[in-house]
Design a protein around this motif. Structure first.
Motif, short mmCIF file in Angstrom:
data_model
loop_
_atom_site.label_atom_id
_atom_site.label_comp_id
_atom_site.label_asym_id
_atom_site.label_seq_id
_atom_site.Cartn_x
_atom_site.Cartn_y
_atom_site.Cartn_z
N GLY A 1 -1.39 -12.53 -5.08
CA GLY A 1 -0.38 -13.63 -5.37
C GLY A 1 1.13 -13.25 -5.79
N MET A 2 1.59 -12.07 -5.51
CA MET A 2 2.81 -11.35 -6.03
C MET A 2 3.96 -11.71 -4.89
SD MET A 2 3.42 -7.50 -7.13
CE MET A 2 3.68 -7.19 -5.38
N GLY A 3 4.82 -12.58 -5.04
CA GLY A 3 5.91 -12.80 -4.40
C GLY A 3 7.16 -12.34 -4.78
N LEU A 4 8.15 -12.44 -4.33
CA LEU A 4 9.44 -11.96 -4.86
C LEU A 4 9.91 -12.02 -6.38
CD1 LEU A 4 11.58 -11.96 -1.53
CD2 LEU A 4 10.97 -9.79 -2.72
N SER B 1 -10.51 -8.10 -11.10
CA SER B 1 -11.36 -8.89 -10.87
C SER B 1 -12.66 -8.52 -10.88
CB SER B 1 -11.18 -9.68 -9.55
OG SER B 1 -11.40 -8.77 -8.38
N SER B 2 -13.86 -9.12 -10.31
CA SER B 2 -14.92 -8.36 -9.87
C SER B 2 -14.73 -7.79 -8.61
CB SER B 2 -16.32 -9.86 -9.83
OG SER B 2 -15.91 -10.36 -8.67
N ILE B 3 -15.45 -6.93 -8.31
CA ILE B 3 -15.45 -6.02 -7.18
C ILE B 3 -15.99 -6.84 -5.90
CG2 ILE B 3 -15.52 -3.79 -8.40
CD1 ILE B 3 -18.45 -3.47 -7.11
N GLN B 4 -16.60 -7.89 -6.25
CA GLN B 4 -17.22 -8.90 -5.14
C GLN B 4 -15.88 -9.97 -4.80
OE1 GLN B 4 -18.64 -8.21 -7.90
NE2 GLN B 4 -20.50 -7.55 -7.62
N HIS B 5 -14.83 -9.93 -5.68
CA HIS B 5 -13.92 -11.05 -5.37
C HIS B 5 -13.18 -10.81 -4.10
CE1 HIS B 5 -11.04 -14.01 -6.84
NE2 HIS B 5 -12.20 -14.28 -7.49
N ALA B 6 -12.52 -11.66 -3.49
CA ALA B 6 -11.99 -11.78 -2.07
C ALA B 6 -11.34 -10.40 -1.60
CB ALA B 6 -11.28 -12.99 -1.87
N THR B 7 -10.33 -9.85 -2.34
CA THR B 7 -9.40 -8.82 -1.89
C THR B 7 -10.39 -7.61 -2.00
OG1 THR B 7 -7.68 -9.87 -2.81
CG2 THR B 7 -7.49 -7.70 -2.44
N PRO B 8 -10.96 -7.00 -2.99
CA PRO B 8 -11.94 -5.78 -2.97
C PRO B 8 -13.06 -5.96 -1.84
CG PRO B 8 -12.24 -6.93 -5.11
CD PRO B 8 -11.05 -7.64 -4.46
N TRP C 1 -4.21 -15.36 -10.73
CA TRP C 1 -4.80 -16.38 -11.70
C TRP C 1 -3.66 -16.92 -12.42
CZ3 TRP C 1 -9.74 -13.25 -13.21
CH2 TRP C 1 -10.43 -12.72 -11.99
N GLY C 2 -2.61 -16.15 -13.04
CA GLY C 2 -1.75 -16.65 -13.58
C GLY C 2 -1.02 -17.75 -12.84
N ASN D 1 -0.33 -21.98 -13.37
CA ASN D 1 0.75 -22.11 -13.82
C ASN D 1 1.09 -21.69 -15.07
OD1 ASN D 1 1.71 -25.24 -12.10
ND2 ASN D 1 1.08 -23.35 -11.27
N ASP D 2 0.62 -20.63 -15.51
CA ASP D 2 0.81 -20.11 -17.11
C ASP D 2 1.66 -18.76 -16.68
OD1 ASP D 2 0.29 -18.66 -19.22
OD2 ASP D 2 -1.69 -19.38 -19.41
N ALA D 3 3.00 -18.97 -17.07
CA ALA D 3 3.99 -18.06 -16.88
C ALA D 3 3.84 -16.62 -17.60
CB ALA D 3 5.31 -18.10 -17.13
N ASP D 4 3.32 -17.01 -19.04
CA ASP D 4 2.96 -15.78 -19.79
C ASP D 4 1.95 -15.06 -19.21
OD1 ASP D 4 4.99 -16.48 -21.51
OD2 ASP D 4 3.63 -17.72 -22.75
N TYR D 5 0.79 -15.68 -18.85
CA TYR D 5 -0.34 -14.92 -18.12
C TYR D 5 -0.05 -14.11 -17.00
CZ TYR D 5 -5.05 -14.86 -16.12
OH TYR D 5 -6.39 -14.46 -15.68
N LEU D 6 0.90 -14.55 -16.01
CA LEU D 6 1.08 -14.08 -14.85
C LEU D 6 2.01 -12.83 -15.33
CD1 LEU D 6 2.57 -15.60 -11.80
CD2 LEU D 6 3.85 -13.77 -12.80
N ILE D 7 3.22 -13.00 -16.25
CA ILE D 7 4.03 -11.96 -16.48
C ILE D 7 3.25 -10.63 -17.03
CG2 ILE D 7 6.11 -11.31 -17.84
CD1 ILE D 7 6.80 -14.24 -17.32
N GLU D 8 2.49 -10.97 -18.27
CA GLU D 8 1.59 -9.94 -18.70
C GLU D 8 0.71 -9.07 -17.58
OE1 GLU D 8 0.53 -11.35 -23.18
OE2 GLU D 8 -0.68 -12.15 -21.41
N GLU D 9 0.32 -9.87 -16.50
CA GLU D 9 -0.61 -9.26 -15.70
C GLU D 9 0.39 -8.36 -14.66
OE1 GLU D 9 -3.76 -8.88 -15.47
OE2 GLU D 9 -4.06 -10.17 -17.10
#
Length: 368
Positions: free
Chosen positions: A51-54, A138-145, A264-265, A269-277
């Motif tokens: 989910g990481m854009g510019l 995430s879990s290792i069963q999640h979409a990306t891994p 997930w952040g 729409n949780d900026a604090d969550y997104l930025i911490e991650e």
């Protein structure tokens, strides 16, 4: 491989160790074969900020104390992320392009648009004797891994995805997803199966040193905790552990590291969550770059499957000295995402290209 005119000078002047023949697209659309010597990596670390854009990357500039590790990369490209059937991709189709080099439908895990399994980069390299690892918050069963070791028609088939793990050939798994091994609807105990296949199964805490055996490290029932919930330095420490283990293989290695919860952040729409991650992910980039700098034979690639949230670093009203993070959607967006590269072969990642090119460029470098 076709290369735009602007890359020709870079390619010819690139540092050399091994010979390859490169097709170069010149101005009049003719193709010239140039015998040049191109430095190629022995190892590749692919880090995916889900989910990481510019704008997410830009947040590291404004919110990190000190210089972001993103700024240590010498090569930057842009990836077009649409899936086979939709302008806006999801994480399953978005990761399958990196693992297999094909565009597919949203929700697909390692399969094409006809749900036929396509060999992944992990499977191909494991057969050649290279070491492989998969790490996720995430879990290792999640979409990306999952897209790097499983082949199922839907990303939601978590128990079916897990069944691919024992015979995956992956040398190092780390993340969450314990319940899909030992609390299954079908009653199977896949932890016992992993042990029977020679894996050391670790469920309590991250070990200090790597095992001689293949490793399955599961530290959460499903996804790992948020940074705000005390996950700490799991991602950077487990990446160090994986590199310690995989780099012992003289044939080389491929390591996937996903910063899952940036996405997930964005969805929340949780900026604090997104930025911490995002800052946790940036710290992990430092681990990969430090290893690559010392090792000298490792290419580090950082990208995203898509952007999430339509995240923007807006001004706070008319105050242009204050940033106010904002969102335009709780879903994904169709914006291009960055591709950062540093190390042998990094020049191939300049330019604007379809997301499938990341796979094909990696495989070209591995096909020495």
């Amino acid at each position: 491989m076709k290369i735009k005119p602007s890359l020709l000078t870079i390619l010819i002047s690139f540092a050399i160790i091994s010979t390859s023949c490169v097709s170069v697209q010149v101005k009049d659309n003719t193709v010239a074969n140039i015998s040049s010597e191109v430095k190629k990596p022995k190892n590749i670390i692919l880090l995916i900020g889900d989910g990481m854009g510019l704008s997410q990357v830009s947040a590291a500039i404004y919110y990190k104390n000190g210089k972001p590790n993103f700024e240590r990369f010498g090569t930057i490209g842009l990836s077009k992320t649409s899936s086979a059937n939709d302008l806006i991709t999801d994480s399953a189709a978005g990761a399958t392009v990196f693992s297999t080099g094909i565009k597919t439908y949203n929700g697909a895990i390692g399969v094409d648009i006809d749900t036929i399994a396509v060999p992944t980069i992990v499977e191909q390299l494991s057969k050649r004797g290279l070491s492989t690892g998969i790490i996720s918050t995430s879990s290792i069963q999640h979409a990306t891994p999952a897209s790097f070791y499983a082949h199922v028609k839907s990303r939601r088939l978590y128990e079916q995805i897990t069944e691919f793990a024992p015979n995956s050939g992956v040398n190092f798994f780390a993340g969450g997803g314990l319940k899909f091994f030992n609390k299954r609807k079908d009653g199977k105990d896949l932890l016992a199966e992993m042990r029977a296949k020679g894996y050391e199964v670790i469920l309590d805490e991250l070990p200090k040193t790597s095992s001689e055996k293949n490793e399955l490290i599961l530290l959460a029932e499903d996804g790992m905790p948020k940074m705000s919930e005390g996950r700490g330095d799991f991602l950077s420490n487990v990446t160090k552990l994986a590199l310690e283990k995989l780099s012992k293989n003289e044939k080389g290695f491929f390591l996937l590291v996903e910063g899952s919860q940036i996405d997930w952040g964005g969805h929340n729409n949780d900026a604090d969550y997104l930025i911490e991650e995002l800052l946790d992910f940036d710290k992990t980039l430092g681990v990969a770059l430090d290893f690559a700098k010392q090792n000298g034979e490792t290419l580090v690639i950082v990208t995203a499957d898509h952007e999430t949230g339509g995240f923007t670093l807006s001004s706070d009203g008319t105050n242009y000295n204050k940033i106010k993070p904002t969102f335009s959607t709780t879903g994904h967006s169709g914006t291009m995402v960055p591709v950062f590269a540093e190390g042998p072969g990094s020049a191939l990642f300049n330019g604007i290209y379809e997301s499938i090119a990341v796979y094909h460029k990696m495989m070209e470098l591995f096909n020495r």
